[in-house]
Design an enzyme around this catalytic site. Structure first.
Site, PDB file in Angstrom:
ATOM      1  N   CYS A 133       0.845  -1.200   0.000  1.00 27.04           N
ATOM      2  CA  CYS A 133       0.000   0.000   0.000  1.00 27.04           C
ATOM      3  C   CYS A 133       0.885   1.256   0.000  1.00 27.04           C
ATOM      4  CB  CYS A 133      -0.958  -0.057   1.185  1.00 27.04           C
ATOM      5  SG  CYS A 133      -2.361   1.058   1.002  1.00 27.04           S
TER       6      CYS A 133
ATOM      7  N   HIS B 143      -3.414  -5.761   0.933  1.00 26.49           N
ATOM      8  CA  HIS B 143      -2.731  -5.975   2.212  1.00 26.49           C
ATOM      9  C   HIS B 143      -2.661  -7.454   2.595  1.00 26.49           C
ATOM     10  CE1 HIS B 143      -2.526  -1.758   3.668  1.00 26.49           C
ATOM     11  NE2 HIS B 143      -3.563  -1.586   2.876  1.00 26.49           N
TER      12      HIS B 143
ATOM     13  N   GLU C 182      -0.871  -8.688   4.855  1.00 27.08           N
ATOM     14  CA  GLU C 182      -0.718  -8.789   6.321  1.00 27.08           C
ATOM     15  C   GLU C 182      -2.073  -8.710   7.027  1.00 27.08           C
ATOM     16  OE1 GLU C 182      -0.299  -6.127   4.630  1.00 27.08           O
ATOM     17  OE2 GLU C 182      -0.916  -4.352   5.751  1.00 27.08           O
TER      18      GLU C 182
END
Lengths: 227, 84
Positions: free
Chosen positions: A86, A194, A196
């Site tokens: 990002c 994302h 994560e």
């Protein structure tokens, strides 16, 4: 394997990033402040999402001139894995470690939702545990994720197989639905979605785990050979 | 001291969704004649130095930070400002 999670003023996905590699994968990981001047002790560098320096001027524009970025460049040159997610991707673009730039989303809205990605290239150190063409669910959260580059750059990306992830549907207007690219050498990955935030079914998806596991796998293999 | 006005705009080849939205809004307001809107940034810098140095500095900072050459063009105007 020891990871550095680089924290800029305004980063806000640093905790998730550390959680992914430390708690989910059991690797070592530490936060590193943006004025750090030595990253040589780390095996992998993670640039998290957020709004570094308030995204003033352009997303990632000010962060890419911070002290730590000279060290990130050194790590990239040394062939260490560098992952920017990002805002981290935007910083990598501004720094020139990856080609292209981000424009505002085509619909001018901040888009925050899970999206379907297609794994275009599973022969990178970031994607080796995925199948080629595999469909994965990973969330996006950005206002400027509309990837742009000139035709020549796009051709180079395609010829060198640098496009790692694409959106299954047009999410933000990105050229060729590009969601993530690697550098020519293959050790620097930038992506808007994302991974994560997709490391446990409890979060809605665990499809991002394989990305981090791929990095660790590659590191282990290269270190066994060298040992 | 020189006052420098820097204008940063998206390249012609780059779509400007923000400008497009504003143009659409102007059309809705009844301004049918407004065919195109491009949105950019305007910055004012105060720079000390000789006029040659100032111009070199302006070019450098435009290329290094104020604009992103992948998507943006820049132009600038340099004015000598009266010492206070």
């Amino acid at each position: 394997m020891k990871f550095a999670v680089v924290v800029f003023p305004g980063s806000n996905c640093d905790v998730d990033m550390l959680h992914a590699v430390k708690d989910e994968l059991g690797q070592e990981a530490e936060y590193v402040w943006h004025d750090a001047d030595d990253l040589s002790q780390y095996d992998g560098i993670l640039l998290p999402g957020g709004f570094s320096y308030g995204d003033y001027l352009r997303s990632g524009a000010i962060a890419h001139l911070s002290k730590v970025m000279a060290e990130v460049k050194k790590a990239a040159e040394a062939g260490k894995p560098v992952l920017g997610v990002c805002n981290g991707f935007q910083i990598l673009l501004e720094s020139g470690l990856l080609p292209g730039a981000m424009l505002r989303n085509k619909n001018l809205k901040f888009i925050c939702k899970p999206v379907e990605l297609k794994v275009e290239n599973n022969e990178t150190m970031f994607s080796s545990l995925y199948e080629k063409g595999e469909s994965i669910k990973v969330p996006v959260a950005h206002g400027e994720g509309n990837y742009y580059c000139d035709e020549e750059t796009l051709r180079a990306l395609q010829e060198n197989n640098q496009i790692v992830f694409t959106y299954a549907d047009d999410v933000n207007g990105s050229l060729q639905n590009i969601a993530g690219i690697v550098n020519e050498r293959g050790n620097v990955l930038g992506m808007m979605p994302h991974p994560e935030r997709a490391v446990d079914e409890l979060l809605g998806s665990a499809d991002g785990l394989k990305l981090f596991q791929s990095i660790v796998k590659q590191w282990r293999e290269s270190h066994v050979v060298n040992a | 001291m020189y006052k420098v006005k820097v204008f940063v705009t998206l390249k012609e080849s780059v779509l400007d969704p923000q400008g497009k939205a504003v143009q659409q809004s102007l059309t809705n307001l009844g301004y049918q004649g407004v065919q195109d809107v491009r949105i950019g940034k305007y910055m004012e810098l105060s720079i000390d130095g000789s006029s040659q140095d100032v111009e070199a500095t302006v070019k450098e900072v435009c290329e290094k930070l104020l604009s992103n050459p992948v998507i943006e063009d820049y132009r600038y105007e340099i004015e000598e400002s009266v010492q206070q």
